[in-house]
Scaffold this active site. Structure first.
Site, PDB file in Angstrom:
ATOM      1  N   ASP A 186       1.044  -1.191  -0.423  1.00  0.00           N
ATOM      2  CA  ASP A 186      -0.245   0.216   0.188  1.00  0.00           C
ATOM      3  C   ASP A 186       1.090   1.560   0.168  1.00  0.00           C
ATOM      4  OD1 ASP A 186      -1.797   2.153   0.344  1.00  0.00           O
ATOM      5  OD2 ASP A 186      -3.200   0.299   1.499  1.00  0.00           O
ATOM      6  N   SER A 222      -7.685   3.819  -1.903  1.00  0.00           N
ATOM      7  CA  SER A 222      -7.272   2.558  -1.912  1.00  0.00           C
ATOM      8  C   SER A 222      -8.253   2.257  -2.282  1.00  0.00           C
ATOM      9  CB  SER A 222      -6.701   2.239  -0.574  1.00  0.00           C
ATOM     10  OG  SER A 222      -4.983   2.715  -0.475  1.00  0.00           O
ATOM     11  N   THR A 228      -8.017  -1.206   1.418  1.00  0.00           N
ATOM     12  CA  THR A 228      -7.566  -2.778   0.550  1.00  0.00           C
ATOM     13  C   THR A 228      -7.728  -4.343   0.638  1.00  0.00           C
ATOM     14  OG1 THR A 228      -5.614  -1.002   0.201  1.00  0.00           O
ATOM     15  CG2 THR A 228      -4.968  -3.360  -0.648  1.00  0.00           C
ATOM     16  N   GLU A 267      -6.488  -7.843  25.564  1.00  0.00           N
ATOM     17  CA  GLU A 267      -5.538  -7.549  25.677  1.00  0.00           C
ATOM     18  C   GLU A 267      -5.632  -6.174  26.539  1.00  0.00           C
ATOM     19  OE1 GLU A 267      -1.504  -6.087  22.495  1.00  0.00           O
ATOM     20  OE2 GLU A 267      -3.176  -5.948  21.406  1.00  0.00           O
ATOM     21  N   GLU A 306      -1.519  -7.585   2.125  1.00  0.00           N
ATOM     22  CA  GLU A 306      -0.816  -6.651   1.826  1.00  0.00           C
ATOM     23  C   GLU A 306      -0.129  -6.073   3.079  1.00  0.00           C
ATOM     24  OE1 GLU A 306      -3.232  -2.340   2.579  1.00  0.00           O
ATOM     25  OE2 GLU A 306      -3.430  -3.621   4.012  1.00  0.00           O
ATOM     26  N   ASP A 337       2.012   2.666   3.264  1.00  0.00           N
ATOM     27  CA  ASP A 337       1.334   4.043   3.454  1.00  0.00           C
ATOM     28  C   ASP A 337       0.920   5.106   4.553  1.00  0.00           C
ATOM     29  OD1 ASP A 337      -0.634   5.406   1.904  1.00  0.00           O
ATOM     30  OD2 ASP A 337      -1.909   4.775   3.828  1.00  0.00           O
ATOM     31  N   HIS A 381       2.151   9.083   4.856  1.00  0.00           N
ATOM     32  CA  HIS A 381       2.003   9.543   5.032  1.00  0.00           C
ATOM     33  C   HIS A 381       2.351  10.548   6.555  1.00  0.00           C
ATOM     34  CE1 HIS A 381      -2.101   9.432   3.012  1.00  0.00           C
ATOM     35  NE2 HIS A 381      -2.352   7.880   2.764  1.00  0.00           N
ATOM     36  N   ASP A 419      -1.304   0.012  -4.780  1.00  0.00           N
ATOM     37  CA  ASP A 419      -2.364   0.771  -4.814  1.00  0.00           C
ATOM     38  C   ASP A 419      -2.417   1.962  -5.539  1.00  0.00           C
ATOM     39  OD1 ASP A 419      -1.485   1.059  -3.111  1.00  0.00           O
ATOM     40  OD2 ASP A 419      -3.894   0.646  -1.671  1.00  0.00           O
TER      41      ASP A 419
END
Length: 537
Positions: free
Chosen positions: A73, A123, A186, A253, A345, A350, A354, A391
């Site tokens: 991605d 995406s 995605t 968790e 993926e 990505d 960003h 993508d």
């Protein structure tokens, strides 16, 4: 905190000197090069290409038993180039001569990534094109371009059949693996249909203009078996919050709340749906899963996205790597004599871009290449089509005139008039050093104890220059400078690469529309011919 691999061997103020030391360490390797060695290398490349061309016709007619679609991605060509160099430098080489594993595949093409309504894509629209064979709008998932984003009433007659659904109908095993949320755009485009990518669970209903007739993405994942085939055999990634109840203690968790308002625990439903099934949320549980005796595996390793590879070892519950998830997925899927379809993926390349953090983007890209290698080693190239692509790209640049072997994450150190490396960093017209890697837009420079998404808590510093003289630009906490100030760095619109190996791989030629990826998978796997599902429903 794991030991961080460094290209440099010095400290902050020694960055320029370190660059020269790294180059000097590669002197023997570079000295072995000659004009004739380059000639011979080029000649060998043409022989390799000729051999691939001879096999192309036969390859294009072969049927693929298994299909694996890898998507990095945001992994544009500049990201691949920088990651290739970085991976080589981590091995002690100059880096430029290195190749990531998927770059050794015999066939490749370029894909045009635009959405039907956007020049620079998102995406959701790009993965819709790859999975259905039809381009669509930004923000919508496996529905056609006639749909109004966020309006479920416009979906009837615009639902697009995905490659994974064809595979399910045929009786193939199917799997989805990602480091992002499993409900993110995605991966979701493989199994879900929705007019708004952000409708990941029922608490997101407020993001929809008209919700009538729509199921959220997490629900669609668990209920895929009710629509086609017997459902996913493997789903591994993040996004646990969309599967569990919004009550205290729902999260195993940390005891926090999930996002579901309907009172459903979709992880429990997964287990109830299938015999020989497993649900895991941490590394220890994941490691204990025996693929030979597990037919349906759900793994949700974080409430939101999984950790960056750089930070994975610090996760509270522990997370598997992308390579490990790929290996486990194939172990479950390969038992089916009818074959399998697997999507993998690397979603956080990505996210690192960003945030303007090249270190994490490149580290995740290297691990992505490792996952491709693992899949190739576990399968037979004679019956398995492996496609590696992205993508979309990012506004990520490799600039300046750094000397050969200069640390890719470092400041630019150029050559003198004789073509030899200088001993000091190059200076811009403002008399400040600058890095090889940078971004056209985004939040800009930061030097943080821990990089990545932590950048969003700091002020925007783009559109201004910073004196980097005493800054370790190779640190994991360094965020590159950017020109245009924005809340987040953006995607880019240039073509992305497609690399392919196995039956049908030779069908990738030249520059193609992104939706052609589906049609190569469809032809190689004889998917729609055997499923008899219509392209649009």
């Amino acid at each position: 905190m794991k030991t961080r691999n460094k290209i440099n061997v010095g400290l902050l103020a020694l960055t320029a000197t370190v660059s020269i030391n790294a180059i000097a360490a590669e002197a023997d390797e570079m000295n072995s090069e000659s004009a004739m060695s380059w000639y011979q290398q080029g000649e060998q490349a043409t022989y390799d290409s000729l051999n691939a061309a001879r096999k192309a016709i036969s390859n294009s007619r072969k049927r693929a038993k298994n299909i694996i679609l890898f998507v990095g991605d945001g992994m544009g060509i500049s990201t691949i180039t920088a990651a290739r160099i970085y991976a080589g430098q981590l091995k002690g080489k100059t880096g430029e001569e290195n190749r990531l594993f998927f770059e050794t595949f015999p066939y490749m093409a370029l894909a045009k990534t635009y959405n039907t309504n956007q020049q620079t894509p998102d995406s959701a629209g790009t993965m819709t094109a790859m999975m259905t064979g039809m381009k669509s709008k930004a923000g919508v998932i496996s529905v056609g371009q006639a749909v109004t984003r966020g309006d479920c009433s416009t979906m009837p007659g615009n639902v697009l059949t995905t490659a994974l659904e064809h595979a399910e109908k045929i009786g193939m095993s199917t799997g989805v693996v990602t480091t992002a949320r499993i409900t993110h755009a995605t991966p979701a485009a493989t199994y879900a249909h929705i007019s708004e990518r952000n409708f990941e669970d029922d608490r997101d209903a407020s993001k929809m203009a008209n919700i009538s007739g729509c199921d959220d993405i997490a629900q669609q994942l668990v209920e895929l078996k009710d629509r086609v085939g017997n459902g996913l055999e493997v789903a591994l990634g993040g996004g646990r919050r969309s599967f569990i109840k919004r009550i205290n203690g729902a999260d195993p968790e940390n005891g926090g709340k999930g996002e579901r308002l309907d009172g459903r625990d979709l992880t429990a439903e997964w287990l109830a749906n299938y015999p020989n099934s497993a649900y895991v949320w941490n590394k220890s549980q994941f490691d204990s899963v025996d693929p030979a005796s597990t037919d349906h595996l759900l793994g949700l390793f974080n409430m939101s996205h999984m950790e960056y590879e750089e930070d994975r070892e610090n996760d509270t519950g522990g997370e598997p790597s992308l390579s490990e998830m790929t290996e486990k997925a194939i172990g479950v899927l390969e038992k089916n004599p009818k074959g399998f379809f697997l999507h993998v993926e690397s979603g956080r390349i990505d996210h690192a871009h960003h945030a303007g953090n090249a270190h994490r983007a490149l580290t995740d890209t290297i691990e992505f290449a490792n996952a491709v290698k693992k899949a190739y080693e576990m399968t037979d190239p004679k019956d398995t089509l492996i496609i590696v692509t992205a993508d979309h790209s990012h506004v990520f640049t490799i600039a300046g005139y750094p000397t050969r072997g200069n640390p890719i994450l470092g400041k630019v150190v150029g050559n003198d008039s004789a073509g030899n490396p200088k001993t000091t960093a190059a200076l811009a017209k403002d008399d400040l050093p600058y890095t090889t890697l940078g971004y056209t837009n985004g939040r800009g420079f930061a030097d943080l104890p821990v990089g990545g998404d932590t950048r969003y808590a700091e002020p925007i510093a783009a559109g201004m220059r910073t004196d980097l003289s005493n800054v370790d630009t190779e640190s994991q906490g360094f965020h590159q400078e950017a020109l245009v100030p924005l809340g987040s760095e953006t995607h880019a619109a240039e073509d992305v690469a497609i690399y392919a190996s196995g039956p049908g791989a030779s069908l990738f030629q030249g520059t193609v529309e992104q939706n052609v990826i589906f049609h190569v998978m469809n032809k190689a796997g004889r998917l729609s011919r055997r499923s008899r599902l219509t392209p649009i429903k």
